[in-house]
Design an enzyme around this catalytic site. Structure first.
Site, short mmCIF file in Angstrom:
data_model
loop_
_atom_site.label_atom_id
_atom_site.label_comp_id
_atom_site.label_asym_id
_atom_site.label_seq_id
_atom_site.Cartn_x
_atom_site.Cartn_y
_atom_site.Cartn_z
N SER A 13 -6.39 12.85 -6.00
CA SER A 13 -5.70 11.62 -5.59
C SER A 13 -4.74 11.99 -4.45
O SER A 13 -4.66 13.15 -4.05
CB SER A 13 -4.96 11.02 -6.77
OG SER A 13 -4.07 11.96 -7.30
N GLU A 141 -10.16 -1.09 -0.46
CA GLU A 141 -9.82 0.27 -0.91
C GLU A 141 -9.94 0.31 -2.43
O GLU A 141 -9.32 -0.51 -3.12
CB GLU A 141 -8.39 0.58 -0.46
CG GLU A 141 -7.91 1.94 -0.92
CD GLU A 141 -6.39 2.13 -0.73
OE1 GLU A 141 -5.76 1.36 0.01
OE2 GLU A 141 -5.86 3.06 -1.35
N GLU A 150 -12.17 4.96 -15.53
CA GLU A 150 -11.76 3.58 -15.24
C GLU A 150 -12.26 3.06 -13.88
O GLU A 150 -12.20 1.87 -13.61
CB GLU A 150 -10.23 3.46 -15.35
CG GLU A 150 -9.48 4.50 -14.54
CD GLU A 150 -7.98 4.49 -14.86
OE1 GLU A 150 -7.59 4.06 -15.94
OE2 GLU A 150 -7.22 4.92 -13.97
N LYS A 188 -13.52 25.18 2.38
CA LYS A 188 -14.54 25.09 1.32
C LYS A 188 -15.09 23.66 1.20
O LYS A 188 -14.33 22.70 1.10
CB LYS A 188 -13.90 25.51 -0.01
CG LYS A 188 -13.57 27.00 -0.06
CD LYS A 188 -14.86 27.79 0.00
CE LYS A 188 -14.65 29.27 -0.13
NZ LYS A 188 -15.90 30.01 0.13
N LYS A 190 -17.52 22.79 -1.16
CA LYS A 190 -18.13 22.52 -2.48
C LYS A 190 -17.52 21.32 -3.23
O LYS A 190 -18.26 20.48 -3.75
CB LYS A 190 -18.06 23.79 -3.34
CG LYS A 190 -18.97 23.79 -4.56
CD LYS A 190 -20.44 23.98 -4.26
CE LYS A 190 -20.69 25.30 -3.71
NZ LYS A 190 -21.86 26.02 -3.84
N THR A 192 -16.30 18.67 -2.10
CA THR A 192 -16.82 17.45 -1.46
C THR A 192 -18.28 17.22 -1.87
O THR A 192 -18.68 16.10 -2.20
CB THR A 192 -16.69 17.57 0.07
OG1 THR A 192 -15.31 17.64 0.38
CG2 THR A 192 -17.32 16.41 0.79
N CYS A 382 19.66 -6.23 -1.92
CA CYS A 382 19.47 -6.80 -3.26
C CYS A 382 20.54 -6.27 -4.21
O CYS A 382 21.68 -6.69 -4.12
CB CYS A 382 18.04 -6.55 -3.73
SG CYS A 382 17.51 -7.80 -4.91
N HIS A 508 14.87 -8.73 0.63
CA HIS A 508 14.38 -7.39 1.00
C HIS A 508 13.84 -7.41 2.44
O HIS A 508 12.64 -7.63 2.63
CB HIS A 508 13.25 -6.96 0.06
CG HIS A 508 13.72 -6.70 -1.33
ND1 HIS A 508 13.96 -5.44 -1.81
CD2 HIS A 508 14.00 -7.55 -2.34
CE1 HIS A 508 14.37 -5.52 -3.06
NE2 HIS A 508 14.41 -6.79 -3.41
N GLU A 510 13.19 -5.02 4.29
CA GLU A 510 12.29 -3.88 4.53
C GLU A 510 10.82 -4.27 4.42
O GLU A 510 9.97 -3.65 5.06
CB GLU A 510 12.61 -2.72 3.58
CG GLU A 510 12.28 -2.92 2.10
CD GLU A 510 13.38 -3.62 1.30
OE1 GLU A 510 14.19 -4.33 1.90
OE2 GLU A 510 13.38 -3.49 0.05
N1 GLN Z 1 18.51 -6.19 -10.65
C1 GLN Z 1 18.90 -7.14 -9.69
C2 GLN Z 1 18.35 -8.51 -9.98
O1 GLN Z 1 17.41 -8.67 -10.72
C3 GLN Z 1 18.51 -6.71 -8.29
C4 GLN Z 1 17.03 -6.59 -8.08
C5 GLN Z 1 16.65 -5.81 -6.85
O2 GLN Z 1 17.42 -5.02 -6.34
N2 GLN Z 1 15.41 -5.98 -6.39
O3 GLN Z 1 18.84 -9.49 -9.46
#
Ligand code: GLN
Length: 544
Positions: A13, A141, A150, A188, A190, A192, A382, A508, A510
């Site tokens: 993996s 994927e 599985e 090597k 093998k 694969t 968050c 978030h 990000e």
């Molecule tokens: N635990 C917090 C909540 O549920 C913040 C969650 C998080 O940071 N994603 O509000």
């Protein structure tokens, strides 16, 4: 007709199927094809939302509020397009669907079995994304490694599908490992060979082999792999260890993975791929002009996948600022009032990570206090934003017992409390406030300057929120709620006055940062870190 590409994994993996799938998708996209990627995970959890980061790394959240595998983050970051609930399917979800149908009586008294019912449902899900001809190519994927018990129903489903829609519409790419034995000074083949043999025992032959390797594959070796694995010679692709995942699309282009895939799918090569934006990003990433050190405060920092999207967003923002971002991991559980000054020394910025539960919470609060008092650029995400409010209430508003009711349900000063709609929720899976919500920004806020707009959409994953009863007290003391949901009035962004950069966000950011669209908040955060770094080293920009 939509064409289907499957990416399987062999030998071990963690070979990076997600990055290979995303790289191929990027190249096809650059040639003018519409493409998307989906991931099938062979575990029985319905989604990874209830999984601990120790088990599964970060949980990625899509616009439509699906809690998904972190590979979907790579897909979005590479392709600069959104994925959705349909892009991540687990064995748990497949079984749940089939069992629900059985309870409805949909199978009319027949015995419900792995073959055909589970494999039929897998095939239905594979074809779903291509249904309305929205995509020229759908890349699927398959999680896990060939040979896992599985994974068997998935291999069987792909075998059937290939037979049903025809070889020319279906391509199997097998990602494998060619280990280098130092003592023998030899690569090597093998493992694969065995992995391909195992696949063929289940009726599936790879069309292309992507070979992860530490050493270049010389011509004779490629020929040997091709011969013993029954693929054409040009279909043995070398995937050397890369200095950054963002270099992989160009490596795959050099190895002609896109051209061979298109040929085998009987598709025209399209236009010459235009990857100029990508290359410019890579250049900036590889040759930064300066460096900043960002402290990442969290309780999972020892796991490289736990904060994946945050780390990638920092990379994007660093490149945008032509600046190397060195992340210093600071474990919140081991951060105390006594050692905080020493552990946070010489940081140019502080990022307090999301999270759940009370482990390491006081360390996060101490780190936030340090960033606030020392005027170090701060971004709280968050739980990071929630703890910024707790810290402010305790240390500025004079509420020593202030807390989130998540950590202390009996606190008399619950500045963070459970959202009304969450109070009736008893089930844990998929029940948080999830996905994209609108947020309105105050005109005179730093956030609105950064976004260049007063209306934004960001993704959420939480049950607790700022308690609006305390809004005035915070505002009077200089901590301003500058972002609000227009419908519910939930506070989504907090900003501190008289600080160079202090922003807490309930969402978030990000999740939405991509190579071609680095997130503005992260870009501004790294810019602030650069300024902090320059001011520390006595470099005054005003001189220039
Ligand atoms: N635990 C917090 C909540 O549920 C913040 C969650 C998080 O940071 N994603 O509000």
């Amino acid at each position: 007709m939509t064409k289907y590409v499957f990416v399987t994994g062999g030998v071990t993996s963690s070979l990076g199927k997600g990055i290979i799938a995303a790289s191929l998708a990027k190249l096809l996209q650059a040639r003018g094809y519409t493409t998307t990627i989906q991931k099938f995970d062979p575990y029985i959890n319905v989604d990874p939302g209830t999984l601990n980061p120790y088990e599964h790394g970060e949980c990625y959240v899509t616009e439509d509020g699906a809690e998904t595998d972190l590979d979907l983050g790579h897909y979005e970051r590479f392709l600069n397009t959104y994925t959705s609930q349909a892009n991540n399917v687990t064995t748990g979800r497949i079984y749940q669907h089939v069992i629900n149908k059985e309870r409805e009586g949909a199978y009319l008294g027949r015995t419900v079995q792995v073959i055909p019912h589970i494999t039929d449902e897998i095939k239905r899900r594979i074809l779903l994304l291509g249904e309305n001809n929205n995509y020229d190519v759908v890349i699927t994927e398959l999680g896990g490694t060939v040979g896992d018990i599985e994974s068997l129903p998935y291999i069987e489903a792909v075998r059937q599908l290939k037979w049903e829609i025809g070889n020319e519409n279906c391509l199997i790419i097998h990602l494998t490992l060619i280990p280098y034995l130092k003592a023998a000074k030899e690569l090597k083949t093998k493992p694969t060979q065995h992995s391909v043999k195992l696949m063929s025992e289940h009726g599936l032959n790879p069309d292309i082999l992507v070979c992860r390797t530490e050493e270049p594959l010389y011509k004779e070796l490629k020929k040997k792999i091709a011969l013993f694995c029954n693929v054409t010679q040009d279909a043995v692709i070398e995937a050397l260890d890369a200095d950054t995942i963002y270099g992989v699309p160009l490596e795959m282009m050099r190895e002609k993975l896109d051209i061979i895939s298109l040929k085998k799918l009987d598709l025209p090569l399209g236009k010459e791929p235009d990857l100029s934006v990508w290359k410019e990003f890579l250049n900036k990433l590889r040759y930064p002009k300066s460096k900043v050190v960002v402290g990442l405060i969290g309780k999972y920092v020892e796991l490289q996948d736990a904060y994946k999207s945050i780390l990638e967003a920092l990379i994007h923002a660093g490149a945008m600022n032509e600046c190397k971002v060195e992340v210093r991991n600071i474990h919140s559980e081991y951060l105390t009032k006594e050692n905080v000054n020493e552990k946070m020394q010489n940081l140019d910025a502080v990022l307090v990570a999301p999270g759940f539960g009370s482990r390491g919470i006081e360390g996060k609060i101490d780190a936030i206090k340090y960033a606030r008092e020392n005027k170090i650029p701060f971004l709280g995400i968050c739980l990071g934003m929630q703890m910024a409010c707790v810290e402010y209430a305790r240390n500025v508003l004079g509420m020593p017992e202030a807390h989130s009711t998540e950590m202390n349900p009996n606190t008399v000063s619950g500045v963070i409390c459970m959202m009304e709609e969450q109070k009736a929720v008893t089930q844990k899976g998929g029940t948080m406030r999830l996905g994209s919500y609108e947020c309105n920004l105050a005109q005179d806020s730093l956030a609105s300057t950064i976004y260049g707009s007063t209306t934004i959409f960001e993704r959420h994953r939480h049950r607790y929120e700022f308690n609006n009863n305390y809004q005035e007290a915070f505002e009077d003391a200089g901590m301003i709620p500058v972002g609000k949901n227009p419908k519910t009035n939930l506070i989504e962004i907090m900003e501190l006055k008289n600080h160079p950069f202090y922003i807490g966000v309930q969402f978030h950011p990000e999740y939405k940062s991509t190579v071609e669209n680095p997130h503005p908040l992260f870009v501004a955060f790294i810019k602030a870190a650069k300024e902090e770094h320059d001011s520390k080293s006595g470099f005054s920009q005003r001189l220039f």
